[in-house]
Design a protein around this motif. Structure first.
Motif, PDB file in Angstrom:
ATOM      1  N   THR A 195       0.830  -1.205   0.000  1.00  0.00           N
ATOM      2  CA  THR A 195       0.000   0.000   0.000  1.00  0.00           C
ATOM      3  C   THR A 195       0.860   1.249   0.000  1.00  0.00           C
ATOM      4  O   THR A 195       1.967   1.246   0.557  1.00  0.00           O
ATOM      5  CB  THR A 195      -0.943   0.027   1.230  1.00  0.00           C
TER       6      THR A 195
ATOM      7  N   SER B 273      -5.236  -0.395   0.047  1.00  0.00           N
ATOM      8  CA  SER B 273      -4.998  -1.842  -0.015  1.00  0.00           C
ATOM      9  C   SER B 273      -4.808  -2.437   1.379  1.00  0.00           C
ATOM     10  O   SER B 273      -5.210  -3.585   1.621  1.00  0.00           O
ATOM     11  CB  SER B 273      -3.780  -2.145  -0.892  1.00  0.00           C
TER      12      SER B 273
ATOM     13  N   ASP C 284      -3.622  -1.204  -8.358  1.00  0.00           N
ATOM     14  CA  ASP C 284      -3.472  -1.318  -9.812  1.00  0.00           C
ATOM     15  C   ASP C 284      -2.583  -0.162 -10.280  1.00  0.00           C
ATOM     16  O   ASP C 284      -2.890   1.004 -10.026  1.00  0.00           O
ATOM     17  CB  ASP C 284      -4.896  -1.187 -10.410  1.00  0.00           C
ATOM     18  N   TYR C 285      -1.468  -0.459 -10.940  1.00  0.00           N
ATOM     19  CA  TYR C 285      -0.653   0.577 -11.569  1.00  0.00           C
ATOM     20  C   TYR C 285      -0.661   0.329 -13.067  1.00  0.00           C
ATOM     21  O   TYR C 285      -0.008  -0.599 -13.554  1.00  0.00           O
ATOM     22  CB  TYR C 285       0.792   0.561 -11.047  1.00  0.00           C
TER      23      TYR C 285
ATOM     24  N   VAL D 167     -10.765   5.332  -3.793  1.00  0.00           N
ATOM     25  CA  VAL D 167     -10.230   6.645  -4.188  1.00  0.00           C
ATOM     26  C   VAL D 167      -9.027   6.449  -5.109  1.00  0.00           C
ATOM     27  O   VAL D 167      -8.172   5.606  -4.843  1.00  0.00           O
ATOM     28  CB  VAL D 167      -9.819   7.463  -2.940  1.00  0.00           C
ATOM     29  N   ASP D 168      -8.961   7.220  -6.190  1.00  0.00           N
ATOM     30  CA  ASP D 168      -7.818   7.131  -7.110  1.00  0.00           C
ATOM     31  C   ASP D 168      -6.730   8.094  -6.654  1.00  0.00           C
ATOM     32  O   ASP D 168      -6.917   9.303  -6.670  1.00  0.00           O
ATOM     33  CB  ASP D 168      -8.251   7.459  -8.549  1.00  0.00           C
TER      34      ASP D 168
ATOM     35  N   TYR E 202       7.006   4.394  -7.905  1.00  0.00           N
ATOM     36  CA  TYR E 202       5.964   5.305  -8.422  1.00  0.00           C
ATOM     37  C   TYR E 202       4.671   5.122  -7.626  1.00  0.00           C
ATOM     38  O   TYR E 202       3.580   5.196  -8.164  1.00  0.00           O
ATOM     39  CB  TYR E 202       5.728   5.042  -9.919  1.00  0.00           C
TER      40      TYR E 202
ATOM     41  N   LEU F 221       3.852   6.924  -4.940  1.00  0.00           N
ATOM     42  CA  LEU F 221       3.436   8.250  -4.459  1.00  0.00           C
ATOM     43  C   LEU F 221       3.202   8.312  -2.950  1.00  0.00           C
ATOM     44  O   LEU F 221       2.625   9.286  -2.451  1.00  0.00           O
ATOM     45  CB  LEU F 221       2.189   8.759  -5.217  1.00  0.00           C
TER      46      LEU F 221
HETATM   47  C1  FMN Z   1       1.455   5.000 -10.497  1.00  0.00           C
HETATM   48  C2  FMN Z   1      -0.015   4.748 -10.338  1.00  0.00           C
HETATM   49  C3  FMN Z   1      -0.747   4.215 -11.381  1.00  0.00           C
HETATM   50  C4  FMN Z   1      -2.110   3.964 -11.237  1.00  0.00           C
HETATM   51  N1  FMN Z   1      -2.798   3.409 -12.290  1.00  0.00           N
HETATM   52  C5  FMN Z   1      -4.104   3.185 -12.167  1.00  0.00           C
HETATM   53  C6  FMN Z   1      -4.845   2.630 -13.253  1.00  0.00           C
HETATM   54  O1  FMN Z   1      -4.300   2.311 -14.319  1.00  0.00           O
HETATM   55  N2  FMN Z   1      -6.179   2.469 -13.092  1.00  0.00           N
HETATM   56  C7  FMN Z   1      -6.819   2.819 -11.946  1.00  0.00           C
HETATM   57  O2  FMN Z   1      -8.020   2.666 -11.874  1.00  0.00           O
HETATM   58  N3  FMN Z   1      -6.160   3.302 -10.875  1.00  0.00           N
HETATM   59  C8  FMN Z   1      -4.812   3.505 -10.971  1.00  0.00           C
HETATM   60  N4  FMN Z   1      -4.120   4.031  -9.898  1.00  0.00           N
HETATM   61  C9  FMN Z   1      -4.833   4.299  -8.634  1.00  0.00           C
HETATM   62  C10 FMN Z   1      -4.586   3.254  -7.549  1.00  0.00           C
HETATM   63  O3  FMN Z   1      -4.571   1.952  -8.086  1.00  0.00           O
HETATM   64  C11 FMN Z   1      -5.651   3.311  -6.425  1.00  0.00           C
HETATM   65  O4  FMN Z   1      -5.863   4.588  -5.967  1.00  0.00           O
HETATM   66  C12 FMN Z   1      -5.289   2.365  -5.285  1.00  0.00           C
HETATM   67  O5  FMN Z   1      -6.443   2.068  -4.543  1.00  0.00           O
HETATM   68  C13 FMN Z   1      -4.245   2.925  -4.344  1.00  0.00           C
HETATM   69  O6  FMN Z   1      -3.985   1.948  -3.362  1.00  0.00           O
HETATM   70  P1  FMN Z   1      -3.184   2.231  -2.026  1.00  0.00           P
HETATM   71  O7  FMN Z   1      -3.939   3.313  -1.263  1.00  0.00           O
HETATM   72  O8  FMN Z   1      -3.194   0.937  -1.308  1.00  0.00           O
HETATM   73  O9  FMN Z   1      -1.820   2.666  -2.392  1.00  0.00           O
HETATM   74  C14 FMN Z   1      -2.764   4.273 -10.018  1.00  0.00           C
HETATM   75  C15 FMN Z   1      -2.020   4.839  -8.980  1.00  0.00           C
HETATM   76  C16 FMN Z   1      -0.667   5.095  -9.120  1.00  0.00           C
HETATM   77  C17 FMN Z   1       0.114   5.697  -7.989  1.00  0.00           C
END
Ligand code: FMN
Length: 298
Positions: free
Chosen positions: A46, A51, A87-88, A147-148, A250, A252
């Motif tokens: 995460t 996640s 998902d990246y 959230v994205d 990447y 963030l």
């Molecule tokens: C580098 C990067 C690429 C991402 N690409 C996608 C994508 O292709 N499609 C999508 O729906 N979300 C994409 N996201 C959003 C994340 O998958 C989403 O916000 C995820 O829940 C973050 O999880 P976390 O809080 O556990 O880090 C991307 C995020 C990052 C940082």
């Protein structure tokens, strides 16, 4: 016993439960109890907590992938093994790819839940194919909209206002996994094509900290939160203040966690992503900064 008697007995049963103050058990609670008899391991990665929040619904003690990779190659054995990660660009983060490739997972049921923010496109099929190549054969792969956190495209303040129906989606995923369903979400390319995705993935997989990040020096107080949440320990303090270099996930995590909003995304080279709103940052409301630090600190 006729139907009337049966209903009467059922009514008496429910009344007894109500008088004893015991709530009738839901289907989800029954599935959770059944899962307790099994040994289930859940691994997660995460950056902003989505996640980890999801992983916690599947296990009381999910294991952080950045912590596990430090231990070298391992053999994990359980009745069920699960993975939760973001998902990246319709693929798994590199650290997750490496974890899948370098370890052995022995379980009769293997599942993956991918958190995403906008379009999961073909991530489930991508994970299935990648893992299969590495000898990991998933029974179940599905995704969940949250959230994205992708700052180049989304304003976090706007994202946080959207109801993404997380509870409903989670209930469905828990039910599927509880019942050991076999399923891999089918690709839905929509406006994307394979070449576009491949281009995006190549850019993500080869990122470095100095290419991606820019520091607003006047804001940085050298608290080193960035260093604590980075799964690759890319930050250090030099004579000239905060410095960063190295292979970057990447993810963030550093940018979102900086309390000063001193880290931002470069926009001064061709292909540099820039940011939609450099003043808006995100962390899943159920997850603390300490949780992210414990998950990722190297
Ligand atoms: C580098 C990067 C690429 C991402 N690409 C996608 C994508 O292709 N499609 C999508 O729906 N979300 C994409 N996201 C959003 C994340 O998958 C989403 O916000 C995820 O829940 C973050 O999880 P976390 O809080 O556990 O880090 C991307 C995020 C990052 C940082």
């Amino acid at each position: 016993m006729d139907r009337r008697d049966a209903l009467k007995r059922m009514g008496l049963g429910l009344a007894a439960v109500a008088m004893a103050g015991i709530a009738p058990r839901t289907h989800a609670a029954i599935l959770k109890d059944r899962a307790k008899d099994k040994k289930r391991l859940v691994f997660y990665f995460t950056a902003t907590g989505n996640s980890l929040f999801v992983a916690r619904q599947f296990s009381d003690n999910p294991l952080s992938i950045p912590q596990e990779v430090k231990k070298g190659s391992q053999v994990f054995e359980a009745d069920e093994i699960g993975f939760v990660f973001p998902d990246y660009a319709s693929a798994a983060p590199v650290i997750v790819q490496e974890f899948l490739a370098k370890n052995t997972f022995k379980a009769s049921y293997l599942f993956a839940i991918v958190t995403f923010g906008n379009a999961s496109v073909m991530v489930a099929e991508w994970v299935r194919d990648y893992a299969k190549e590495k000898g990991v054969n998933f029974n179940y792969i599905n995704s969940i909209l949250m959230v994205d956190n992708y700052l180049p495209v989304f304003d976090m303040n706007e994202q946080m206002k959207i109801d993404k129906h997380v509870d409903e989606s989670l209930a469905k995923l828990l039910e599927d996994v509880g019942a050991q369903k076999n399923y891999v979400q089918a690709a839905d390319l929509g406006f994307f094509n394979q070449d576009m995705l491949k281009g995006m993935q190549d850019q993500h997989f080869s990122m470095t900290a100095d290419r991606l990040l820019e520091l607003k020096k006047d804001r940085c107080v050298e608290c080193m939160t960035c260093e604590k949440v980075c799964p690759h320990k890319n930050f250090s303090l030099g004579n000239d203040g905060l410095q960063f270099a190295g292979k970057c996930e990447y993810c963030l995590a550093c940018v979102h966690a900086c309390p000063q909003k001193a880290l931002t995304l470069k926009s001064n080279w061709p292909g540099a992503p820039g940011e939609r709103n450099p003043e808006a940052r995100y962390r899943n409301p159920n997850v603390s900064l300490m949780d992210i630090i414990k998950s990722n600190r190297q």
